[in-house]
Design an enzyme around this catalytic site. Sequence first.
Site, PDB file in Angstrom:
ATOM      1  N   GLU A 173       0.808  -1.229   0.000  1.00 52.52           N
ATOM      2  CA  GLU A 173       0.000   0.000   0.000  1.00 52.52           C
ATOM      3  C   GLU A 173       0.841   1.280   0.000  1.00 52.52           C
ATOM      4  O   GLU A 173       0.811   2.051   0.975  1.00 52.52           O
ATOM      5  CB  GLU A 173      -0.944   0.038   1.207  1.00 52.52           C
ATOM      6  CG  GLU A 173      -1.998  -1.042   1.205  1.00 52.52           C
ATOM      7  CD  GLU A 173      -3.036  -0.862   2.317  1.00 52.52           C
ATOM      8  OE1 GLU A 173      -3.024   0.179   3.004  1.00 52.52           O
ATOM      9  OE2 GLU A 173      -3.866  -1.769   2.482  1.00 52.52           O
ATOM     10  N   GLU A 354      -5.505  -8.481   0.540  1.00 51.32           N
ATOM     11  CA  GLU A 354      -6.232  -8.098   1.767  1.00 51.32           C
ATOM     12  C   GLU A 354      -7.683  -7.812   1.423  1.00 51.32           C
ATOM     13  O   GLU A 354      -7.988  -7.224   0.387  1.00 51.32           O
ATOM     14  CB  GLU A 354      -5.643  -6.831   2.409  1.00 51.32           C
ATOM     15  CG  GLU A 354      -4.294  -7.000   3.040  1.00 51.32           C
ATOM     16  CD  GLU A 354      -3.808  -5.744   3.778  1.00 51.32           C
ATOM     17  OE1 GLU A 354      -4.650  -4.882   4.133  1.00 51.32           O
ATOM     18  OE2 GLU A 354      -2.593  -5.630   3.973  1.00 51.32           O
TER      19      GLU A 354
HETATM   20  O1  IFM Z   1      -4.440  -3.189   9.008  1.00 53.22           O
HETATM   21  C1  IFM Z   1      -4.314  -2.603   7.741  1.00 53.22           C
HETATM   22  C2  IFM Z   1      -3.150  -3.209   6.994  1.00 53.22           C
HETATM   23  O2  IFM Z   1      -1.955  -3.078   7.695  1.00 53.22           O
HETATM   24  C3  IFM Z   1      -2.988  -2.536   5.640  1.00 53.22           C
HETATM   25  N1  IFM Z   1      -4.234  -2.531   4.937  1.00 53.22           N
HETATM   26  C4  IFM Z   1      -5.419  -2.054   5.607  1.00 53.22           C
HETATM   27  C5  IFM Z   1      -5.562  -2.799   6.932  1.00 53.22           C
HETATM   28  C6  IFM Z   1      -6.841  -2.309   7.659  1.00 53.22           C
HETATM   29  O3  IFM Z   1      -6.781  -0.952   7.915  1.00 53.22           O
END
Ligand code: IFM
Length: 443
Positions: A173, A354
Amino acid sequence: MTALPEAGTELSGRFPPDFIWGAGSSAYQIEGATTEDGRGPSVWDTFCAVPGKINDGDTGEPGADHYHRLEEDLELMSSLGLGGYRFSVAWPRIQPEGVGKVNQKGLDFYRRLVAGLLERGIRPMTTLFHWDLPQALQDIGGWENRDVAGRFADYAALVADALDVADWVTINEPRTVVDAGHVLGIHAPGIADESRAYVVAHHLLLGHGLAVQALRAGGPGRRVGIALDLHPTYPADDTPEAAAAAWRQDGADNRLYLDPVLLGGYPADVLEWVAERSPVIGHIRAGDLATISEPIDLLGVQYYTPAFLDGEGQRIYRYPRAQAVWLEDHPEAFYDVLMRLARDYPPVPIVVTENGIATDEGPDDDPVRLRYLQGHLRALSRAIADGAPVAGYHAWSLLDNFEWAEGYRQRFGLVHVDFATQKRTLKASGRWYRDVIRHNRLL
Ligand code: IFM
């Protein structure tokens, strides 16, 4: 990697054979042990020590104490039937000062983790940078300093040479590092300065490209990619102003990262918008975009929420939210973003790295998370049936953990963690996910 189905294959809640069902985590969020075995300080240790930055004054200690509970957590993954596990390596465990000699004890921890996964038939996916930059590198400017991109590639090569892993994610990210860490200053390193933030964006992408090259140079058989958090943006009304605001936001959130990596250039409208805020153009050197667009083997997609924008560029919330106020439960947007990638960008296998929601339910019953996961997996199944080349899915997160500035209050886990005792309890959503994995379909 998964054989992808023919476009249009009717799957209705089904998934391709060999689809990888996984769960994810990151080092700073779960490991704890921040001063053990030679680990150096990271920007997150520094940031957490600043009063008022993190809810309840929480820090990465104890996390989910995963560093000390490795065997227990491996057994947990096995009992869930996971086919894949995505974890990140803490750069300050490997190079406490961000450069130079390897800290063997740090590397050994990940060696044990990878060996434990492989013994259990769980495919490791390793993220090299999930935000815990060594503080020593922040002291020389962090990602604002172009040299850090090169140091990242050196570190990436060291780690890849030491671990028996096929699937690699360079940067997690970059958008969050830029926006939360350097525009808003609500994440480490806590800088609120747009002019510096977009220089950071370019160097993060450069670091990604250099790391891809370094990993490729190290041997065949590695699959390398980047994990981007993508936010489908929509106008909240029918006005041209709302349409323009949604497109602008799409530029800042999505195209600023997708286009250089997959198309080899920054989009003109985004570059113009960024240049009004930052001297970034002066930092883009000849050859950088060729490095950044080094072909990748997989694109990590992190999807949580859509964003609806009005004509003023304000976000309008339309769908149910739970603990994380930024996160709307709207699976249709997940379908849209996957189809958009398949339509607008060159073909590259997608792995959902994710997806999940924060709720304070459970451990016995977590209906809000269950509904979110059911809706999103249905949308994913439909996108695959309609031609999106998705080879795997990692629920976020395996364990409740340290949710950055929110501390331990926001819980994303399939597994509940009692942070006082470190007792793990599989939530209802986790039990449901276990059945999905077992049957390779939605029940
Ligand atoms: O917890 C985070 C993760 O570290 C990166 N992506 C979003 C998740 C939720 O906010």
